[in-house]
Scaffold this active site. Structure first.
Site, PDB file in Angstrom:
ATOM      1  N   CYS A  89      21.869  18.777  30.821  1.00  0.00           N
ATOM      2  CA  CYS A  89      21.231  17.683  31.585  1.00  0.00           C
ATOM      3  C   CYS A  89      22.112  16.701  31.820  1.00  0.00           C
ATOM      4  O   CYS A  89      21.915  15.627  32.499  1.00  0.00           O
ATOM      5  CB  CYS A  89      19.791  17.467  31.040  1.00  0.00           C
ATOM      6  SG  CYS A  89      18.903  18.718  30.675  1.00  0.00           S
ATOM      7  N   CYS A 212       6.246  15.469  30.562  1.00  0.00           N
ATOM      8  CA  CYS A 212       7.306  16.060  30.824  1.00  0.00           C
ATOM      9  C   CYS A 212       7.917  15.878  32.147  1.00  0.00           C
ATOM     10  O   CYS A 212       7.215  15.771  33.376  1.00  0.00           O
ATOM     11  CB  CYS A 212       7.004  17.641  30.834  1.00  0.00           C
ATOM     12  SG  CYS A 212       6.229  18.202  29.131  1.00  0.00           S
ATOM     13  N   ILE A 215      10.386  19.860  37.510  1.00  0.00           N
ATOM     14  CA  ILE A 215      11.464  20.784  37.935  1.00  0.00           C
ATOM     15  C   ILE A 215      11.715  20.532  39.458  1.00  0.00           C
ATOM     16  O   ILE A 215      10.500  20.543  40.098  1.00  0.00           O
ATOM     17  CB  ILE A 215      10.756  22.468  37.638  1.00  0.00           C
ATOM     18  CG1 ILE A 215      10.848  22.711  36.322  1.00  0.00           C
ATOM     19  CG2 ILE A 215      11.774  23.375  38.620  1.00  0.00           C
ATOM     20  CD1 ILE A 215       9.961  23.871  35.932  1.00  0.00           C
ATOM     21  N   LYS A 334      10.973  11.757  35.056  1.00  0.00           N
ATOM     22  CA  LYS A 334       9.504  12.052  35.251  1.00  0.00           C
ATOM     23  C   LYS A 334       8.893  11.959  36.496  1.00  0.00           C
ATOM     24  O   LYS A 334       8.122  12.965  36.955  1.00  0.00           O
ATOM     25  CB  LYS A 334       8.739  10.865  34.490  1.00  0.00           C
ATOM     26  CG  LYS A 334       7.372  10.898  34.329  1.00  0.00           C
ATOM     27  CD  LYS A 334       7.053  12.084  33.498  1.00  0.00           C
ATOM     28  CE  LYS A 334       5.603  12.771  33.887  1.00  0.00           C
ATOM     29  NZ  LYS A 334       5.611  13.451  35.064  1.00  0.00           N
ATOM     30  N   HIS A 338      14.219  15.825  38.263  1.00  0.00           N
ATOM     31  CA  HIS A 338      15.004  16.273  37.179  1.00  0.00           C
ATOM     32  C   HIS A 338      15.621  17.382  37.688  1.00  0.00           C
ATOM     33  O   HIS A 338      15.727  18.435  36.916  1.00  0.00           O
ATOM     34  CB  HIS A 338      14.733  16.270  35.806  1.00  0.00           C
ATOM     35  CG  HIS A 338      15.528  16.568  34.690  1.00  0.00           C
ATOM     36  ND1 HIS A 338      16.815  15.929  34.739  1.00  0.00           N
ATOM     37  CD2 HIS A 338      15.596  16.929  33.599  1.00  0.00           C
ATOM     38  CE1 HIS A 338      17.641  16.154  33.718  1.00  0.00           C
ATOM     39  NE2 HIS A 338      16.599  16.727  32.974  1.00  0.00           N
TER      40      HIS A 338
END
Lengths: 390, 133
Positions: A89, A212, A215, A334, A338
Site C-alpha cells: 500500500c 476499514c 476497495i 476511509k 484506497h
C-alpha cells in the site's frame, strides 16, 4: 523560511476515486495524467518529462504486470524510462521517493510520478487474498490472519495498553466521512454517525466495517522538477522539503511493539530532520488510515500527540477541519478510498491542493506546511514526506 | 544427529512441527534464537546455527477474532488468532482454540501440533494452534 526545497511539485492530477466500471488501470491513469497536464500549460509532456515512476501493488487484480511501460504508453509518454515500484500500500509513496532520488541525482530534470490500482471488479474474497499477500505468508496468512486481522491485533494491543476505546476508533471514521463528504472525487461522499460505525458488522474484532478503508479504483500523479526550474512551469509550486522511508520485519509478530510502527517513526524522524520542522509546525496531514487504528497510531508515530493519546486527539476534534491539526481532509483512505498503488501520491495530491489554496470547501486556512504518511502492509514499509508552499 | 545438518529453513521448521517438535535455530556465534529459522543471522551475519527445541508454552500478547475470513478458512469463522510470546522470548502467531469470551491478553497458552493438515498441493505444511494451558 524553514526547509530547503529538495524538489518541487509543479502539477498534480487525480482520477475520480470509486467504482470505475469498465475501465482498465491504464485508462484510469490516463485520466489522472490528463489533469496534471492541463493544470500545467507551460509543460510539454512529450518534450519535458524525462522519467516516470508508477506505484502499483499487484498483477493479480487485472492479470497485468509491467505497469511502468504500460502507464507511460497510455499517458502519451512513449519512450521515457518508466519504472514500477511495489511496496504494497506504500507503492506510490515509494515511487515518490524514487522520483526524488531521480531529480536530486541530476539524472532527470522533470519527472512524473504516480500510482494506480483497479480493484472493484474483483470479489471481496479475491481482494482480501491479494491484499494479504503484503503480509508474511508462512506464518500469518497460513494461519488465517487477514489484513484487517493484523490491524485488529494492533488495535487490541493499543486498547489493552492505553485504554483506547472502540468509540475512539469510530470517531476517526466519522471525521473522515465528514471530510469525504466535502470532496467531489471521494469514493464515499456521505457522512456517518458514531452509531452507524459502532453498529456495523464485525470484520476482525475490534474492527468493524466502518473501521476499514474501501476497495476502490483510482489513479494519482504529480509532476516534479528541480526547485530552480519550478517557476518555469508554475507561479505556485509546492516544495518537498523532507523525505523519509524505512522498512521493518514483514511479519507483525516479530516486532518489538504492536502499538507503534517503527518504520513510520524512523521515516518521520528523517523527514522532520531534513525539513527542519517539528510536528507542531504541520498545518495539514494526510495519513495512512487503512484502518481507524492506523490513523490513531499515525498521530502518535508522527508526534502529533504522545503515545497512547491518539484516541483522545480525534475525540476532542483536534484532527477535524478547523481543529489544531486537520488530518485526512480528503476523506482519507476511509472515505476517499484506497486504490492501494494510487494512495501515496493521492495523499500528495491533496497536500498540493491544500498548499496552493485549491481545496475548496475543505481548505485549511493559510496552510503552509503539509505532511504525508504512507504505510505498506502492516508497517514493513513506511514513507513520510513534508511539503512547503513555494 | 542428522537433524543438525538439515537446512535452517522455514520448510524444515514445518517438517519438525509434523514430528510434534517446535524447533528454533540458535546462532552459534552470538546466541540469538531465530523463529522462524533463517539462513543468515540478522544480528551478527553468521551462518552457523544449531537447532534447539523450544518450549511450546507462552503468554498471549494480543489477539483478534476474525469474522470475515479468506475462502479456505470460511468454514471456521469466527475464529481467534493471536501473537504468543514463548518462554524462550521469541514470538509466533497462530490460531487460538478457545471461545472468544475466555481469551485474555496475558493468558497462558500452549501449542498443539499438526491437527490441521494441508489439503492443497503447495505448501504441504501442518497448522499448529494454541490452546489454554
Amino acid at each position: 523560511m524553514k526547509g530547503k526545497p529538495l524538489v518541487s511539485i509543479v502539477s498534480a492530477g487525480l482520477s475520480k476515486f470509486g467504482k470505475l466500471e469498465g475501465l482498465y488501470a491504464r485508462e484510469i491513469f490516463a485520466e489522472a495524467a490528463k489533469e496534471a497536464f492541463d493544470r500545467c500549460p507551460n509543460l510539454n509532456p512529450k518534450k519535458d518529462i524525462q522519467a516516470l515512476f508508477v506505484g502499483h501493488m499487484g498483477e493479480s487484480y487485472e492479470h497485468q504486470g509491467h505497469t511502468g511501460a504500460t502507464m507511460a504508453d497510455w499517458a502519451g509518454l512513449l519512450h521515457v524510462p518508466a519504472t514500477r515500484t511495489e511496496a504494497a500500500c506504500a507503492s506510490s509513496g515509494a515511487a515518490l521517493r524514487a522520483a526524488v532520488y531521480a531529480v536530486l541525482s541530476g539524472l532527470a530534470d522533470v519527472v512524473m510520478v504516480g500510482g494506480v490500482e483497479k480493484m472493484t471488479h474483483r470479489s471481496t474474497a479475491e481482494v482480501t487474498e491479494y491484499l494479504a499477500m503484503a503480509s508474511d505468508y508462512p506464518f500469518e496468512q497460513w494461519h488465517g490472519i487477514t489484513f484487517p486481522g493484523l490491524y485488529a491485533l494492533m488495535a487490541t494491543a493499543h486498547m489493552h495498553k492505553y485504554g483506547t476505546t472502540e468509540k475512539q476508533l469510530a470517531a476517526v471514521a466519522v471525521k473522515n466521512h465528514y471530510h469525504g463528504s466535502l470532496n467531489p472525487k471521494a469514493h464515499m461522499q456521505k457522512e456517518i454517525t458514531l452509531e452507524n460505525a459502532l453498529s456495523s458488522r464485525v470484520i476482525a474484532w475490534p474492527l468493524k466495517l466502518y473501521d476499514c478503508s474501501l476497495i476502490t479504483d483510482g489513479a494519482s500523479c504529480l509532476i516534479l522538477t528541480k526547485p530552480e526550474l519550478a517557476k518555469k512551469y508554475t507561479d505556485t509550486p509546492v516544495h518537498i522539503i523532507g523525505s523519509g522511508q524505512a522498512s521493518d520485519t514483514i511479519g507483525l509478530y516479530e516486532r518489538e511493539s504492536f502499538t507503534s510502527l517503527t518504520a513510520a517513526r524512523l521515516a518521520a524522524k528523517k523527514a522532520y530532520e531534513m525539513a527542519d520542522v517539528k510536528p507542531e509546525n504541520i498545518d495539514v496531514a494526510e495519513v495512512h488510515d487503512c484502518f481507524t487504528i492506523a490513523e490513531i497510531i499515525a498521530y502518535e508515530d508522527l508526534g502529533f500527540c504522545k503515545p497512547g493519546e491518539g484516541g483522545h486527539l480525534t475525540e476532542k476534534g483536534e484532527t477535524k477541519l478547523g481543529g489544531r491539526i486537520p488530518v485526512n481532509t480528503s476523506g482519507g483512505l476511509k472515505a476517499k478510498g484506497h486504490p492501494v498503488g494510487a494512495t501515496g501520491t493521492g495523499q500528495a495530491y491533496e497536500i498540493f491542493l491544500q498548499l496552493t489554496g485549491q481545496a475548496d470547501k475543505r481548505q485549511v486556512k493559510n496552510a503552509e506546511i503539509g505532511l504525508t504518511h504512507n504505510v505498506g502492509g502492516s508497517g514493513a514499509t513506511a514513507t513520510v514526506h513534508i511539503y512547503r508552499r513555494g | 544427529m542428522a537433524e543438525q545438518t538439515q537446512a535452517f529453513t522455514i520448510e524444515q521448521f514445518y517438517k519438525h512441527l509434523l514430528q510434534g517438535k517446535l524447533m528454533g535455530a540458535k546462532c552459534k556465534k552470538c546466541g540469538k534464537v531465530h523463529l522462524p529459522p533463517r539462513p543468515l543471522c540478522d544480528s551478527c551475519f553468521s551462518k552457523d546455527f544449531e537447532w534447539i527445541e523450544l518450549s511450546p508454552k507462552g503468554k498471549l500478547l494480543t489477539y483478534t477474532v476474525i469474522h470475515v475470513a479468506p475462502s479456505q478458512f470460511q468454514g471456521m469463522a469466527p475464529y481467534a488468532v493471536g501473537i504468543v510470546q514463548l518462554e524462550s522470548g521469541v514470538k509466533i502467531p497462530g490460531m487460538i482454540r478457545a471461545s472468544p469470551e475466555h481469551i485474555k491478553i496475558g493468558m497462558q497458552l500452549t501449542m498443539d501440533f499438526g491437527t490441521c493438515a494441508a489439503t492443497q498441493q503447495w505448501p504441504q505444511w501442518p497448522r499448529y494452534f494454541f490452546k489454554p494451558v
